[in-house]
Scaffold this motif. Sequence first.
Motif, PDB file in Angstrom:
ATOM      1  N   LYS A 109       0.827  -1.208   0.000  1.00  0.00           N
ATOM      2  CA  LYS A 109       0.000   0.000   0.000  1.00  0.00           C
ATOM      3  C   LYS A 109       0.852   1.245   0.000  1.00  0.00           C
ATOM      4  N   ASP A 110       0.315   2.265  -0.603  1.00  0.00           N
ATOM      5  CA  ASP A 110       0.903   3.595  -0.549  1.00  0.00           C
ATOM      6  C   ASP A 110      -0.013   4.419   0.345  1.00  0.00           C
ATOM      7  N   PHE A 111       0.483   4.851   1.479  1.00  0.00           N
ATOM      8  CA  PHE A 111      -0.355   5.525   2.452  1.00  0.00           C
ATOM      9  C   PHE A 111      -0.337   7.039   2.317  1.00  0.00           C
ATOM     10  N   GLU A 112       0.212   7.545   1.209  1.00  0.00           N
ATOM     11  CA  GLU A 112       0.153   8.982   0.959  1.00  0.00           C
ATOM     12  C   GLU A 112      -1.286   9.337   0.587  1.00  0.00           C
ATOM     13  N   PRO A 113      -1.739  10.542   0.938  1.00  0.00           N
ATOM     14  CA  PRO A 113      -3.118  10.908   0.595  1.00  0.00           C
ATOM     15  C   PRO A 113      -3.297  11.000  -0.920  1.00  0.00           C
ATOM     16  N   THR A 114      -4.466  10.578  -1.372  1.00  0.00           N
ATOM     17  CA  THR A 114      -4.777  10.681  -2.794  1.00  0.00           C
ATOM     18  C   THR A 114      -6.015  11.555  -2.956  1.00  0.00           C
ATOM     19  N   LEU A 115      -5.982  12.422  -3.930  1.00  0.00           N
ATOM     20  CA  LEU A 115      -7.112  13.299  -4.199  1.00  0.00           C
ATOM     21  C   LEU A 115      -7.956  12.697  -5.307  1.00  0.00           C
ATOM     22  N   PRO A 116      -9.272  12.908  -5.244  1.00  0.00           N
ATOM     23  CA  PRO A 116     -10.117  12.404  -6.325  1.00  0.00           C
ATOM     24  C   PRO A 116      -9.830  13.184  -7.599  1.00  0.00           C
ATOM     25  N   PRO A 117     -10.131  12.588  -8.745  1.00  0.00           N
ATOM     26  CA  PRO A 117      -9.894  13.304 -10.006  1.00  0.00           C
ATOM     27  C   PRO A 117     -10.817  14.518 -10.118  1.00  0.00           C
ATOM     28  N   LEU A 118     -10.361  15.513 -10.865  1.00  0.00           N
ATOM     29  CA  LEU A 118     -11.193  16.698 -11.079  1.00  0.00           C
ATOM     30  C   LEU A 118     -12.421  16.318 -11.898  1.00  0.00           C
ATOM     31  N   PRO A 119     -13.566  16.923 -11.596  1.00  0.00           N
ATOM     32  CA  PRO A 119     -14.761  16.630 -12.392  1.00  0.00           C
ATOM     33  C   PRO A 119     -14.570  17.069 -13.840  1.00  0.00           C
ATOM     34  N   ASP A 120     -15.238  16.364 -14.762  1.00  0.00           N
ATOM     35  CA  ASP A 120     -15.112  16.667 -16.187  1.00  0.00           C
ATOM     36  C   ASP A 120     -15.867  17.931 -16.581  1.00  0.00           C
ATOM     37  N   ASN A 121     -16.909  18.268 -15.828  1.00  0.00           N
ATOM     38  CA  ASN A 121     -17.784  19.362 -16.240  1.00  0.00           C
ATOM     39  C   ASN A 121     -17.442  20.691 -15.559  1.00  0.00           C
ATOM     40  N   ILE A 122     -16.154  21.023 -15.460  1.00  0.00           N
ATOM     41  CA  ILE A 122     -15.743  22.298 -14.871  1.00  0.00           C
ATOM     42  C   ILE A 122     -15.947  23.387 -15.927  1.00  0.00           C
ATOM     43  N   PRO A 123     -16.673  24.452 -15.571  1.00  0.00           N
ATOM     44  CA  PRO A 123     -16.864  25.535 -16.546  1.00  0.00           C
ATOM     45  C   PRO A 123     -15.527  26.163 -16.932  1.00  0.00           C
ATOM     46  N   GLU A 124     -15.383  26.500 -18.222  1.00  0.00           N
ATOM     47  CA  GLU A 124     -14.128  27.075 -18.693  1.00  0.00           C
ATOM     48  C   GLU A 124     -13.887  28.470 -18.152  1.00  0.00           C
TER      49      GLU A 124
END
Length: 197
Positions: A109-124
Amino acid sequence: GVSHVLTLALQELSLLCKRDVNGVGMLYDLLRSRWLQALLKIYECLQHYLGKRPAPATLQARALSREVVELLREAPQSGEIKELRRLLRSPHLKASPALLSAHDTVAQKDFEPTLPPLPDNIPENEEAMRIVCLVKNNQPLGATIKRHEITGDITVARVIHGGLADRSGLLYAGDKLVEVNGVPVEGLEPEQVINIL
């Protein structure tokens, strides 16, 4: 380390202080401050730990144990081999493959924190977006939310001094909430968002 470099810098600055160069006195006082010295000691301890943290010798201890037992069956039976086979067959290792399995799980295991991926529908036209991860346990968040009168967005109304949000330094009054715990908050009432929090 860092403390040695700081000591050398202080020696140089003390010479400049005697000549009254602009701002050197303030810098000298800053570098001599106890809180900075304490932070640097903590930093050095963490760096020392990161350099020496134990790493598993193998990621597959359970499979290696089975392989060794098989090899020992075919090897000439000396006293050392008999002792090793006895140890590998002991109730602690043989009857409990969970021990080696737990080792393998932790080692892989890698116990470093992981962030969720950015949402696809971010307004430009969005200026900036931060992903904030706060672990609450049983304590309150220490922030209130409201619906913005004009845009209808859910925003942070107030960050309570000393609360979790304040101590983290990650949430500010006026921040727009887009998603909470993976749930989009657009169209939700503040009370519904509070239940998700």
